[in-house]
Enzyme design. Structure first.
Site, mmCIF file in Angstrom:
data_model
loop_
_atom_site.group_PDB
_atom_site.id
_atom_site.type_symbol
_atom_site.label_atom_id
_atom_site.label_comp_id
_atom_site.label_asym_id
_atom_site.label_seq_id
_atom_site.Cartn_x
_atom_site.Cartn_y
_atom_site.Cartn_z
ATOM 1 N N SER A 90 0.866 -1.178 0.000
ATOM 2 C CA SER A 90 0.000 0.000 0.000
ATOM 3 C C SER A 90 0.901 1.226 0.000
ATOM 4 O O SER A 90 2.049 1.165 0.458
ATOM 5 C CB SER A 90 -0.933 0.007 1.210
ATOM 6 O OG SER A 90 -0.193 0.236 2.395
ATOM 7 N N SER A 138 -9.377 -6.385 5.517
ATOM 8 C CA SER A 138 -10.207 -6.890 4.425
ATOM 9 C C SER A 138 -9.867 -8.334 4.073
ATOM 10 O O SER A 138 -8.811 -8.854 4.451
ATOM 11 C CB SER A 138 -10.016 -6.007 3.191
ATOM 12 O OG SER A 138 -8.648 -6.045 2.771
ATOM 13 N N ASP A 264 -7.034 0.428 13.793
ATOM 14 C CA ASP A 264 -6.311 -0.737 14.324
ATOM 15 C C ASP A 264 -5.676 -0.408 15.673
ATOM 16 O O ASP A 264 -5.616 -1.260 16.567
ATOM 17 C CB ASP A 264 -5.224 -1.184 13.340
ATOM 18 C CG ASP A 264 -5.798 -1.597 11.992
ATOM 19 O OD1 ASP A 264 -6.897 -2.193 11.975
ATOM 20 O OD2 ASP A 264 -5.148 -1.328 10.971
#
Length: 324
Positions: A90, A138, A264
């Protein structure tokens, strides 16, 4: 023991640039590399608070090797399962001229049925007492939408409690199976109860509909800058007009640099508090402090413990943050 399970891990790359412009060669600052993905971030948060966990995730290719190296450098215990595809990346770019953040999430490798079964088998084989299993993030391509529900059944067989932070159809099917703690945001909760959106004064009633059906025992709803709302089984079972077991905690106002990993971090704080035997009230307060502290740092850095302690002290001093 706490186990964190990350089904779609990533190597997070973050950098800055003066201004994003199309069709120009952009000169970026030196990149920062972090181990990322929901459960991995939870393990990092637990480590920063002084706790520990077993971080379980699939790993493949050169990016997988880098991800493992980054975790080893942070002295986080982990166990991997081999993947035929490469671990994803990412990419986060902060535009320094505007302080806007741009987040690019690449898809993970497509899983085979055998790779999915290997993760479930690894979870079933855990030896020793497991208190909490945290599944955050996810689902990668290739996994069925009932995968989190299957995890929920395995966690029950282990005699552990499942903490779940995901979205969409996988979340719905896991709720039908029943979990211990859910951490949706308002949009995810709205989708869960089948409406387009929820106003803030509708959030507690929406959460209660899930708890009353046995979808979870505890729900912590992230409200962004407004903090978080906790709704417990006690509120669902209450028959009085004023329900006990509903708690709102306001978030301190801070200079925000990045929201990456804030959710998170909140989960990590709450699970740490649960393992320490703290009350639900103190659990939520620590979670809000950790999530807010994570926004104070650039890129994908998560939080600093001293910031958490300072923000938690502020939260504890505020009036009105008590069970109603």
């Amino acid at each position: 023991m706490i186990i964190t399970l990350t089904l779609n891990p990533a190597v997070d790359v973050s950098t800055t640039v003066d201004r994003l412009m199309p069709e120009h060669k952009l000169r970026c600052a030196a990149p920062r590399y972090d181990a990322g993905g929901g459960g991995i971030n939870v393990s990092k948060a637990l480590r920063r608070l002084g706790g520990s966990s077993l971080c379980l995730f699939p790993s493949g290719g050169a990016m997988g090797a880098l991800l493992e190296q980054l975790l080893a450098e942070r002295q986080i215990e982990y166990r991997t399962l081999p993947m035929s595809g490469w671990t994803r990346q990412s990419f986060v770019v902060t535009e320094t001229s505007s302080h806007q953040q741009f987040r690019f999430g690449l898809p993970g490798p497509t899983w085979t049925e055998a790779e999915g079964e290997s993760i479930l088998a690894e979870l079933r084989s855990q030896a020793g007492p497991v208190e909490y299993v945290v599944v955050s993030g996810s689902l990668p391509p290739g996994l069925p939408t009932d995968f989190c529900a299957r995890i929920a059944r395995i966690v029950k067989d282990l005699g552990a409690r499942l903490v779940l932070d995901t979205s969409g159809e996988p979340l719905k099917q896991a709720v039908n199976e029943g979990v211990f703690l859910l951490k949706p945001n308002v949009g995810e909760l709205a989708a869960l109860v089948g409406v387009d959106k929820l106003e803030l004064d509708e959030v507690d009633d929406a959460a209660l509909t899930i708890l009353e059906k046995g979808g979870c025992e505890v729900m912590a709803i992230s409200l962004g800058p407004a903090g978080a709302l906790l709704v417990t089984k006690e509120a669902a079972e209450s028959k009085t007009a004023t329900r006990r077991g509903i708690l709102h905690v306001s978030a301190p106002t801070v200079k925000k640099q990045s929201t990456v990993g804030a959710g998170d971090s909140m989960v990590g704080g709450m699970v740490y508090a649960l393992q320490q035997g703290w009350s639900y009230e103190d659990m939520l307060r620590l979670g809000v402090a950790c999530g807010t502290a994570a926004t104070m740092n650039p890129g994908t850095e998560l939080f600093h413990k001293d910031d958490v302690e300072r923000l938690l002290n502020w939260i504890n001093q505020q009036a009105g943050s008590a069970f109603c």
